[in-house]
Write an enzyme that holds these catalytic residues in place. Structure first.
Site, PDB file in Angstrom:
ATOM      1  CG  ASP A 223      26.163  16.139   4.673  1.00 20.75           C
ATOM      2  OD1 ASP A 223      25.141  16.501   5.281  1.00 20.75           O
ATOM      3  OD2 ASP A 223      26.475  16.577   3.544  1.00 20.75           O
TER       4      ASP A 223
ATOM      5  CE  LYS B  45      23.869  14.292  -1.915  1.00 19.43           C
ATOM      6  NZ  LYS B  45      23.118  15.565  -1.889  1.00 19.43           N
ATOM      7  CG  ASN B  46      26.718  17.526  -1.147  1.00 20.96           C
ATOM      8  OD1 ASN B  46      25.711  17.026  -1.653  1.00 20.96           O
ATOM      9  ND2 ASN B  46      26.890  17.628   0.159  1.00 20.96           N
TER      10      ASN B  46
ATOM     11  NE  ARG C 221      18.233  13.184  -2.060  1.00 23.17           N
ATOM     12  CZ  ARG C 221      18.602  13.795  -0.937  1.00 23.17           C
ATOM     13  NH1 ARG C 221      18.112  13.413   0.218  1.00 23.17           N
ATOM     14  NH2 ARG C 221      19.431  14.815  -0.960  1.00 23.17           N
TER      15      ARG C 221
ATOM     16  CB  ILE D 272      24.707  22.157  10.307  1.00 26.05           C
ATOM     17  CG1 ILE D 272      26.201  22.175  10.634  1.00 26.05           C
ATOM     18  CG2 ILE D 272      24.433  22.777   8.934  1.00 26.05           C
ATOM     19  CD1 ILE D 272      26.873  23.524  10.599  1.00 26.05           C
TER      20      ILE D 272
ATOM     21  CB  ILE E  28      15.932  29.857  -0.076  1.00 30.06           C
ATOM     22  CG1 ILE E  28      14.471  30.272  -0.331  1.00 30.06           C
ATOM     23  CG2 ILE E  28      16.110  28.376  -0.300  1.00 30.06           C
ATOM     24  CD1 ILE E  28      14.090  30.224  -1.808  1.00 30.06           C
TER      25      ILE E  28
ATOM     26  CB  CYS F   7      14.149  18.797   3.249  1.00 29.76           C
ATOM     27  SG  CYS F   7      15.537  18.989   4.316  1.00 29.76           S
TER      28      CYS F   7
ATOM     29  NE  ARG G  28      13.347  18.226   0.137  1.00 26.26           N
ATOM     30  CZ  ARG G  28      12.047  18.186  -0.094  1.00 26.26           C
ATOM     31  NH1 ARG G  28      11.446  19.207  -0.660  1.00 26.26           N
ATOM     32  NH2 ARG G  28      11.342  17.141   0.241  1.00 26.26           N
TER      33      ARG G  28
ATOM     34  NE  ARG H 190      18.755  21.673   3.132  1.00 25.08           N
ATOM     35  CZ  ARG H 190      19.269  20.517   2.814  1.00 25.08           C
ATOM     36  NH1 ARG H 190      18.527  19.444   2.847  1.00 25.08           N
ATOM     37  NH2 ARG H 190      20.528  20.406   2.463  1.00 25.08           N
TER      38      ARG H 190
END
Ligand code: UD1
Length: 419
Positions: A308, A22-23, A400, A330, A123, A116, A92, A121
């Site tokens: 994750d 996914k990432n 997701r 994180i 930027i 989120c 996101r 989160r």
């Protein structure tokens, strides 16, 4: 609203082919905007986040089609540089379209992706890095209006305050067609960054140093289309391994990215499972009760233990013998799954960034709500080894990032249904 129902206690056994990452898929789909041609992406997972990315591409004028696990993105012509707030909020990581649009068109209007499930989160690093590349960025209400001076971003030396994955991706996406050389210091070293760079190189980009903390990019006037296979999903891999480890089973994971999964595998091995690897496959056998992990499990940027995978490993350790300690470094709010695990009988104490997990011989089924993507996967992991029936709601979070998780679990002999 769909739910998962799970009856736990079955031994899981069998073989799974790991889905594409996914990432990696999301930034690579954004990168397809830059190639002014056709990009065929193999091993693209069928996930709601991937469909959200394709809606963003459609809305700026690209054509996306899916056939099995191949996505074809035609970015020959685009007719808009604005991404509406409703699409930005669907996912996101929509923020990586900012760098890609700037690289393609020299301007874009996006919006703040918002807070989120894992906490705020920000930027700020994305914005300050792009500003260094001669991009004027104005925040107007919720809109972020970006315009490269002279229509093309300029290469720059950028040092990130933290090796942010998303900020590194945004800079790379903007830099591959910028004027001159860009150097990113303290860049993220995650394997998905290398996958993005691999795709961009296949489109004609000049990038070196990815996988290390300094990435050097020489901007090209134009890139071209290509065919590319997305890397396997190391976090989905960590999830299925955790499930089988907790359910005292056996798993052959094929299409695995073994070196990239090493930071996770080396910790999982400390639970007493037998793990061996051979030619793209990971074999796991977990016959007896798991043991607690002795060293503190500290989430860190790659090649540290991945944040994750924290929740799914925690669910597996909830039945281990002894106490394991997690330290989440994180994200600020990444223990939201613990309440659901406690409801299933787990003994977890959270103190700031530390979570102490003392294994219980047995967990019991419960009705719980997925709080976020990986937290939801942790609840499935716990439910599979718990006694009795569990219901997990808000599974839109799980969809997701996992391609038909219930089918993968059933293939291994688990009792998991979508209702
Ligand atoms: C990506 C992954 C996510 C993973 C995370 C860390 C995708 C789609 N998502 O998220 O699954 O958990 O990396 O490995 O690839 N930060 C700032 N300012 C910024 C940017 C980040 O303060 O401008 C902070 C974040 O709030 C967070 C930390 O830096 O605390 C790490 O974030 P980052 O590496 O950027 O994660 P994402 O790219 O959002």
């Amino acid at each position: 609203m769909q739910k998962f129902t799970i009856t736990g206690g079955r031994r899981l056994r069998g073989e799974l082919v790991l889905q594409g990452s996914k990432n990696s898929s999301l930034p690579i789909m954004a990168a397809a905007l830059l190639c002014c041609g056709e990009a065929a992406l193999h091993s693209c997972p069928k996930l709601t986040d991937v469909y959200a990315a394709s809606r963003i591409l459609n809305c700026v004028g690209c054509k996306c089609s899916f056939s099995g696990n191949t996505a074809v993105i035609d970015s020959r012509s685009i007719d808009s540089t604005d991404i509406p707030e409703s699409l930005m909020h669907e996912m996101r990581s929509s923020i990586i379209f900012m760098g890609a649009m700037l690289g393609r068109a020299g301007s874009c209007t996006v919006s703040v992706p918002g807070g989120c499930e894992l906490g705020p989160r920000p930027i700020d690093m994305h914005l300050s890095a792009l500003r260094k590349m001669n991009v004027d960025i104005r925040e107007n209400g919720g809109a972020i209006v970006c315009r490269a001076h002279g229509g093309r971003a300029k290469g720059a030396r950028i040092t990130l305050a933290f090796p942010s994955v998303g900020a590194t991706e945004n800079v790379i996406l903007c830099a591959v067609t910028a004027d001159g050389e860009t150097v990113i210091n303290n860049a993220a070293r995650e394997p998905e960054i290398c996958d993005l760079c691999g795709f961009l190189r296949a489109c004609g980009a000049e990038i070196r140093g990815d996988g290390g903390s300094s990435i050097v990019i020489n901007g090209k006037q134009q890139l071209h289309g290509c065919e590319y296979t997305i890397m396997p999903d190391r976090i989905a891999g960590a999830t299925y391994l955790s499930m089988v480890a907790a359910a005292k089973g056996e798993l052959i994971l094929t299409n695995a990215c073994i070196p990239e999964m090493e930071p996770f595998l080396s910790v999982l091995e400390q639970t007493g499972c037998s793990i061996s690897t051979f030619s793209g496959k990971i074999y796991l056998r977990s016959g007896t009760r798991l043991k607690a992990v002795k060293d503190r499990i500290r989430t860190m940027p790659h090649p540290g233990f991945p944040t994750d995978a924290q929740a799914v490993l925690m669910a597996a350790l909830a039945t281990a013998e002894g106490t394991s300690l997690f330290e989440e470094n994180i994200f600020d709010c990444r223990y939201r799954h613990t309440d659901a695990l406690v409801k299933m009988g787990a003994d977890i104490q959270v103190m700031g960034k530390i979570a102490a997990v003392t294994g219980r011989e047995r967990l019991h089924g419960a009705n719980v709500e997925a709080t976020d993507l990986r937290g939801g996967a942790a609840m499935v992991t716990a439910a599979l080894c718990a006694e009795g029936r569990s219901e997990i709601s808000r599974i839109c979070h799980i969809d997701r990032g996992y391609e038909k998780m219930e089918e993968a679990v059933r293939l291994l002999g688990g009792d998991m249904r979508r209702v």
